[in-house]
Each structure stands twice: as C-alpha cells, then as structure tokens.
Design a protein around this motif. Structure first.
Motif, mmCIF file in Angstrom:
data_model
loop_
_atom_site.group_PDB
_atom_site.id
_atom_site.type_symbol
_atom_site.label_atom_id
_atom_site.label_comp_id
_atom_site.label_asym_id
_atom_site.label_seq_id
_atom_site.Cartn_x
_atom_site.Cartn_y
_atom_site.Cartn_z
ATOM 1 N N UNK A 1 0.426 1.712 -3.874
ATOM 2 C CA UNK A 1 -0.178 0.468 -4.344
ATOM 3 C C UNK A 1 0.442 0.110 -5.685
ATOM 4 N N UNK B 1 1.419 -0.676 0.658
ATOM 5 C CA UNK B 1 0.806 -1.972 0.936
ATOM 6 C C UNK B 1 1.328 -2.946 -0.104
ATOM 7 N N UNK B 2 2.110 -3.888 0.320
ATOM 8 C CA UNK B 2 2.768 -4.795 -0.619
ATOM 9 C C UNK B 2 1.747 -5.809 -1.129
ATOM 10 N N UNK C 1 0.345 -8.609 1.294
ATOM 11 C CA UNK C 1 -0.813 -8.334 2.154
ATOM 12 C C UNK C 1 -2.114 -8.458 1.370
ATOM 13 N N UNK C 2 -2.088 -7.945 0.129
ATOM 14 C CA UNK C 2 -3.298 -8.007 -0.693
ATOM 15 C C UNK C 2 -3.691 -9.455 -0.967
ATOM 16 N N UNK D 1 -5.200 -11.030 2.128
ATOM 17 C CA UNK D 1 -6.575 -10.593 2.369
ATOM 18 C C UNK D 1 -7.518 -11.171 1.324
ATOM 19 N N UNK E 1 -7.495 -2.455 -1.894
ATOM 20 C CA UNK E 1 -6.926 -3.037 -3.105
ATOM 21 C C UNK E 1 -7.654 -4.309 -3.502
ATOM 22 N N UNK F 1 -1.385 -2.595 -7.843
ATOM 23 C CA UNK F 1 -2.617 -2.130 -8.471
ATOM 24 C C UNK F 1 -2.315 -1.235 -9.674
ATOM 25 N N UNK G 1 -4.844 -0.315 5.008
ATOM 26 C CA UNK G 1 -5.437 -1.644 4.963
ATOM 27 C C UNK G 1 -5.369 -2.169 3.541
ATOM 28 N N UNK G 2 -5.363 -3.489 3.408
ATOM 29 C CA UNK G 2 -5.303 -4.092 2.082
ATOM 30 C C UNK G 2 -6.687 -4.275 1.467
ATOM 31 N N UNK G 3 -7.750 -3.966 2.211
ATOM 32 C CA UNK G 3 -9.102 -4.233 1.718
ATOM 33 C C UNK G 3 -9.448 -3.386 0.491
ATOM 34 N N UNK H 1 -7.954 2.822 1.156
ATOM 35 C CA UNK H 1 -7.081 1.780 1.661
ATOM 36 C C UNK H 1 -5.696 2.300 2.016
ATOM 37 N N UNK I 1 -11.780 -12.733 1.885
ATOM 38 C CA UNK I 1 -12.531 -12.397 0.671
ATOM 39 C C UNK I 1 -12.605 -13.566 -0.300
#
Lengths: 88, 198
Positions: free
Chosen positions: B49, B125-126, B129-130, B133, A47, B52, A43-45, A38, B138
C-alpha cells in the motif's frame, strides 16, 4: 500488540498529552489492521477505511489539543485528575 | 512482500511505542512516536500500500506530530524554556530515535532498490483502485468525513478563540461582585450615596 500498548498508555499515564498520544497509537493500530486485512484479501476497502481513520484522527487531535490548551490555561496543570472537578 | 523487512519494522514500531509510553519527557516521547509512525508507514509499503505509506508519513508524522510539538512548546513557555531546550539538544535525547530512524531509512532504501529491479508483489493495491472504491461505493463516507472535518475546524477555532477573552471577563465579573472598584464607587458617589454604604 500496538493497540494493547496504546490502551496501556491510556491507562497508565495521567498526563493529558500522553493520553492523546495513546489515542493516536490506538487509531494507528486500527489502521494497520485495516491495511493488513485489505492486503490479505487484495481489496481496496481496507485502504479506504484507513483514509477515513486518518481524517478522523486529524479532526480528533485538533479538537483534543485545543481542549488541552484550554484546560491548561484554567488549571495550570496537565493532570487528567485536575479536570475531574469541572462544572459547566 | 519482504518478510524480514516487515518483522524489523514491526519490532521497531513496538519498541518505539513502548518508549513513548515509558518516557517522562513529552518532546522525547514525540520523537519516538514519530519514529513509530514512520515504521508503520514502512510496514504499509511492505504490505503493498505505497499510497497509504505516503499518507501516513505526510499526515501522521507530518502534521499531527507538528501539532503536538506546537502544543508542547506552547505549554513549556516560561523560565525553564531555555534550559529545557538546552536539554533537548543533548545527545542522549535524540540518539535513540536517530538510530531507529536510520534503520528504517536503510530498510526503505533496500526495498526501493530491490523493487525497481524485480517485479512488484502480486498483492500491491495501486492508488487507482483505492480512488475508484473511495468515490464509488464509499461516496457517502467521503461526504461524512468532510462534514466531520468541518465540525472539527469550527470546534477547534471556537476553543482557541475563547481562550483570550475568557479570563478577562471572569476577572471583571469577580471584581464587580466582590469588591467595589474605583469605577463603581465613582458611580455611587455620583448618584449621591457613600461608597461604604453597600
């Protein structure tokens, strides 16, 4: 690399606790691969998939540890081979 | 992305995972496993990340390791528990994980101090955004994982709940079928038979 170590631990150790720990290592390695991919493609996928892996690992370890406690109370040992003779 | 920090954290992760597999003691293996998870969290932070990384520390190194430690301590109960606990407090047990964790802490402090002064990396990736998504394409996965967690909760509760009454019922059944207990013989004598008739 981490995944290979987890597989090695799963194969080498016969202790149920260590087998569960190896499963955790393997799930962690899969999550690391997702995060890395990712990050590579921005991409955020990756995570999102790591969040799913986290939830699955939490569920798996709770049920697995409950099963380990149950097996320990029945067999008085943590050896995985001791459970090979179980019947329903 | 800091390449040197990435390789240091990766080396610590691999070393601690090897020590998890090699170590004989379950508590020591858990300490090394916690350090391994924290080093993976540092790798996440380095890869852009940060959310995460926080989740990894909170859920893996926090709750899952604590769950393992609970089970290890429950299985250790008995005569050897106190001397095993005394062995856990010796410096040889915790000096290795402490050194590795101190390296990780220093690395994280260095990255934090550096990240505040300079501009963040382009590939961060902040969490916004997660989240978008996660609750966008999802959403079905979120619902399925909630069902999975519910099933795990019920399953773990069921397995833990049967632990206490099961040996009792087994013992009662065994006593009932193999040897005539006092209650059974009392019933037999009350019904006009001798206890040795069976």
């Amino acid at each position: 690399m981490l995944f290979a170590l987890g597989v090695a631990g799963l194969l080498v150790r016969r202790n149920l606790l260590f087998i569960l720990m190896s499963i955790e290592i393997m799930l962690n390695a899969a999550g690391l691969a997702f995060i890395t991919a990712g990050s590579r493609w921005a991409q955020a996928d990756g995570q999102v998939m790591f969040i799913f892996i986290l939830a699955m690992a939490a569920a798996e370890v709770s049920v697995g540890l409950a099963l380990v406690l149950q097996l320990y109370h029945q067999n008085e040992s943590l050896d995985a081979d001791a459970a090979s003779g179980m019947k329903g | 992305m800091n390449v040197i920090a990435f390789y240091i954290a990766g080396a610590i992760a691999v070393i601690t995972t090897l020590l998890v597999i090699k170590s004989k003691n379950a508590a020591q293996a858990l300490l090394y496993l916690a350090v391994s998870l924290i080093s993976v969290a540092v790798i996440f932070y380095d890869l852009g990340a940060p959310f995460m990384a926080a989740l990894e520390v909170i859920i893996y190194a926090g709750s899952i390791i604590v769950l393992f430690i609970f089970v290890v301590m429950m299985l250790n109960l008995g005569k050897h528990a106190t001397e095993a606990e005394a062995r856990l407090l010796r410096p040889g047990m915790w000096i290795g994980p402490t050194i590795l964790a101190a390296i990780l802490v220093g690395e994280l402090a260095y990255m934090l101090a550096r990240g505040n002064s300079t501009a963040p990396a382009a590939s961060v990736i902040v969490p916004r955004q997660v989240g978008l998504a996660l609750y966008g394409p999802y959403l079905l996965g979120v619902e399925l994982s909630s069902i999975l967690l519910m099933g795990a909760l019920v399953g773990a509760y069921h397995l833990g709940w049967h632990k206490q009454p099961k040996p009792e019922t087994q013992d009662v059944n065994r006593e009932y079928t193999t040897s005539p207990g006092p209650g059974r013989s009392a019933v037999r004598t009350g019904s006009g038979r001798t206890p040795g008739a069976t």
